[in-house]
Scaffold this motif. Structure first.
Motif, PDB file in Angstrom:
ATOM      1  N   LEU A  61       0.525  16.538  -3.640  1.00  0.00           N
ATOM      2  CA  LEU A  61       0.734  15.374  -2.777  1.00  0.00           C
ATOM      3  C   LEU A  61       1.456  15.855  -1.517  1.00  0.00           C
ATOM      4  O   LEU A  61       2.545  16.419  -1.592  1.00  0.00           O
ATOM      5  CB  LEU A  61       1.572  14.319  -3.500  1.00  0.00           C
ATOM      6  N   ASN A 111      13.927   5.142  -1.276  1.00  0.00           N
ATOM      7  CA  ASN A 111      12.480   5.296  -1.182  1.00  0.00           C
ATOM      8  C   ASN A 111      11.937   4.274  -0.176  1.00  0.00           C
ATOM      9  O   ASN A 111      12.501   3.184  -0.035  1.00  0.00           O
ATOM     10  CB  ASN A 111      11.830   5.078  -2.540  1.00  0.00           C
ATOM     11  N   GLN A 143       2.681  10.406   2.241  1.00  0.00           N
ATOM     12  CA  GLN A 143       2.456   8.995   1.951  1.00  0.00           C
ATOM     13  C   GLN A 143       2.811   8.189   3.194  1.00  0.00           C
ATOM     14  O   GLN A 143       3.760   8.525   3.913  1.00  0.00           O
ATOM     15  CB  GLN A 143       3.290   8.516   0.763  1.00  0.00           C
ATOM     16  N   LYS A 144       2.044   7.132   3.438  1.00  0.00           N
ATOM     17  CA  LYS A 144       2.297   6.218   4.558  1.00  0.00           C
ATOM     18  C   LYS A 144       2.416   4.802   3.994  1.00  0.00           C
ATOM     19  O   LYS A 144       1.514   3.975   4.144  1.00  0.00           O
ATOM     20  CB  LYS A 144       1.147   6.277   5.569  1.00  0.00           C
ATOM     21  N   PRO A 145       3.536   4.504   3.352  1.00  0.00           N
ATOM     22  CA  PRO A 145       3.657   3.212   2.677  1.00  0.00           C
ATOM     23  C   PRO A 145       3.756   2.051   3.667  1.00  0.00           C
ATOM     24  O   PRO A 145       4.168   2.212   4.829  1.00  0.00           O
ATOM     25  CB  PRO A 145       4.959   3.345   1.877  1.00  0.00           C
ATOM     26  N   ARG A 175       0.850  -1.197   0.000  1.00  0.00           N
ATOM     27  CA  ARG A 175       0.000   0.000   0.000  1.00  0.00           C
ATOM     28  C   ARG A 175       0.885   1.247   0.000  1.00  0.00           C
ATOM     29  O   ARG A 175       2.010   1.228   0.515  1.00  0.00           O
ATOM     30  CB  ARG A 175      -0.923   0.018   1.212  1.00  0.00           C
ATOM     31  N   LEU A 176       0.378   2.340  -0.547  1.00  0.00           N
ATOM     32  CA  LEU A 176       1.102   3.613  -0.551  1.00  0.00           C
ATOM     33  C   LEU A 176       0.403   4.652   0.321  1.00  0.00           C
ATOM     34  O   LEU A 176       1.055   5.519   0.888  1.00  0.00           O
ATOM     35  CB  LEU A 176       1.251   4.145  -1.974  1.00  0.00           C
ATOM     36  N   ASP A 177      -0.909   4.591   0.421  1.00  0.00           N
ATOM     37  CA  ASP A 177      -1.687   5.463   1.304  1.00  0.00           C
ATOM     38  C   ASP A 177      -1.302   6.932   1.118  1.00  0.00           C
ATOM     39  O   ASP A 177      -0.809   7.596   2.035  1.00  0.00           O
ATOM     40  CB  ASP A 177      -1.468   5.026   2.758  1.00  0.00           C
ATOM     41  N   SER A 178      -1.579   7.442  -0.078  1.00  0.00           N
ATOM     42  CA  SER A 178      -1.218   8.820  -0.424  1.00  0.00           C
ATOM     43  C   SER A 178      -2.288   9.812   0.027  1.00  0.00           C
ATOM     44  O   SER A 178      -3.482   9.522  -0.025  1.00  0.00           O
ATOM     45  CB  SER A 178      -1.023   8.949  -1.940  1.00  0.00           C
ATOM     46  N   THR A 179      -1.835  10.981   0.467  1.00  0.00           N
ATOM     47  CA  THR A 179      -2.732  12.077   0.827  1.00  0.00           C
ATOM     48  C   THR A 179      -2.502  13.227  -0.144  1.00  0.00           C
ATOM     49  O   THR A 179      -1.400  13.789  -0.206  1.00  0.00           O
ATOM     50  CB  THR A 179      -2.488  12.562   2.264  1.00  0.00           C
ATOM     51  N   LEU A 239       7.544  14.155   2.968  1.00  0.00           N
ATOM     52  CA  LEU A 239       6.424  13.323   2.542  1.00  0.00           C
ATOM     53  C   LEU A 239       6.356  12.015   3.315  1.00  0.00           C
ATOM     54  O   LEU A 239       5.272  11.472   3.525  1.00  0.00           O
ATOM     55  CB  LEU A 239       6.535  13.022   1.039  1.00  0.00           C
ATOM     56  N   TRP A 240       7.515  11.499   3.738  1.00  0.00           N
ATOM     57  CA  TRP A 240       7.578  10.196   4.390  1.00  0.00           C
ATOM     58  C   TRP A 240       8.095  10.338   5.823  1.00  0.00           C
ATOM     59  O   TRP A 240       9.034  11.086   6.086  1.00  0.00           O
ATOM     60  CB  TRP A 240       8.498   9.247   3.620  1.00  0.00           C
TER      61      TRP A 240
END
Length: 310
Positions: free
Chosen positions: A51, A143, A54-56, A30-34, A198-199
């Protein structure tokens, strides 16, 4: 145009290179992008998108529960411990055949974060399955999830483990007629970020609160004397033991005295969740819950994957 590619699960690698975990029944990334997407100044339509986070992560289920528990542990596995981290392999199916033996497969790799045991569940005459989840972190270089295409599949994992329901005693009460068991390992995993990155870089376990649920067809579990009373009772490591019985390949079960089964002992409070539930001509069902806690010396759960059933 039609279908030209089809990929499916192959195996999961935890830690040491080349060692695959077997019995995989499901795997997912899953990437769970906001995406920031809100209209301003009274507009009906959004005029600016971006963007923002993200909560990968990843998840998988396995029936190789003994090996997975030993690899990951109840307190989670730090994926930065090994340079390989967690790898989920996907294999390509061959039209007109079975699977490709050439370098046409792909893998997804997570090098930082926590891999955790989530849920262990089994039922009457079924095989236990263990759900696991990885919460990815960012190490500042790679990443959080790296996909590599056109790779050769590693040597397939051996498939040598299956476990089913064994014996259950909680708070000194022998539980009979049970049909389902579910153990939630209760890990609360959080991640933190800063500076509008982002992460998230910081991943940690905030709390561990395991819960056992057992369901069966014996309403006599609910009993003021010789059972579990209305107000419940406390179970200890000394009087609580759950056994998962190992199946014998090509046979029935491994002998109880052989130290290849799984035992789970723990301390916690036991209550009857549902004293009775039935309908039509069905057998009356009952369920109990045990919520585990630390006794000041031992962890809430002590799991032995090389136990004899006693």
């Amino acid at each position: 145009m039609g279908v030209s590619n089809r990929f499916g699960l192959y195996g999961v690698q935890v830690g040491a290179a080349g060692t695959l975990l077997g019995g995989i029944t499901r795997q997912a990334i899953r990437l769970d992008s906001t995406v920031r997407n809100e209209p301003r100044s009274g507009d009906v339509y959004t005029r600016f998108q971006s963007l923002v986070a993200q909560k990968p992560g990843a998840s998988f289920s396995t029936e190789h529960i003994a090996r997975a528990i030993d690899l990951i542990s109840q307190t989670g596995y730090d994926l930065a411990t090994e340079t390989t981290g967690l790898i989920l392999y996907s294999q390509k199916a061959k039209s007109g055949g079975t699977r490709y033996s050439t370098a046409v497969h792909f893998k997804d790799q997570i090098k930082s974060g926590i891999l955790a045991l989530r849920r262990l569940s089994g039922q009457h005459q079924g095989d236990f399955s263990l759900d696991c989840e990885a919460v990815a972190g960012w190490n500042g270089a790679d990443n959080p999830i790296v996909r590599t295409y056109d790779i050769a599949a590693p040597t397939a994992a051996t498939d040598t483990e299956r476990f089913t329901l064994g014996k259950i005693t909680v708070g000194g009460i022998a539980i009979t007629h049970f049909r389902n068991m579910d153990l939630d390992f209760g890990l609360e995993i959080k991640s933190e970020g800063s500076e509008s990155e982002l992460w998230d870089k910081f991943v940690f376990i905030e709390s561990i609160k395991p819960v056992l649920t057992v369901r069966g067809i014996n309403p006599l579990w609910f009993k003021e004397s010789g059972g579990i009373p209305l107000l419940g009772l406390n179970g200890t490591h000394a009087n609580t033991a759950i056994f998962l019985r190992k199946r014998a390949a090509g046979g029935t079960f491994v002998a109880d005295a052989t130290a290849e089964h799984i035992s789970i002992i723990g301390q916690g409070y036991i209550t009857i969740d549902t004293p009775m539930d039935t309908g039509g001509g069905e057998a009356a069902e009952c369920s109990l819950k045990m919520e585990f806690y630390h006794d000041g010396t031992n962890a809430p759960l002590l799991i032995d994957t090389t136990a004899a059933i006693v």
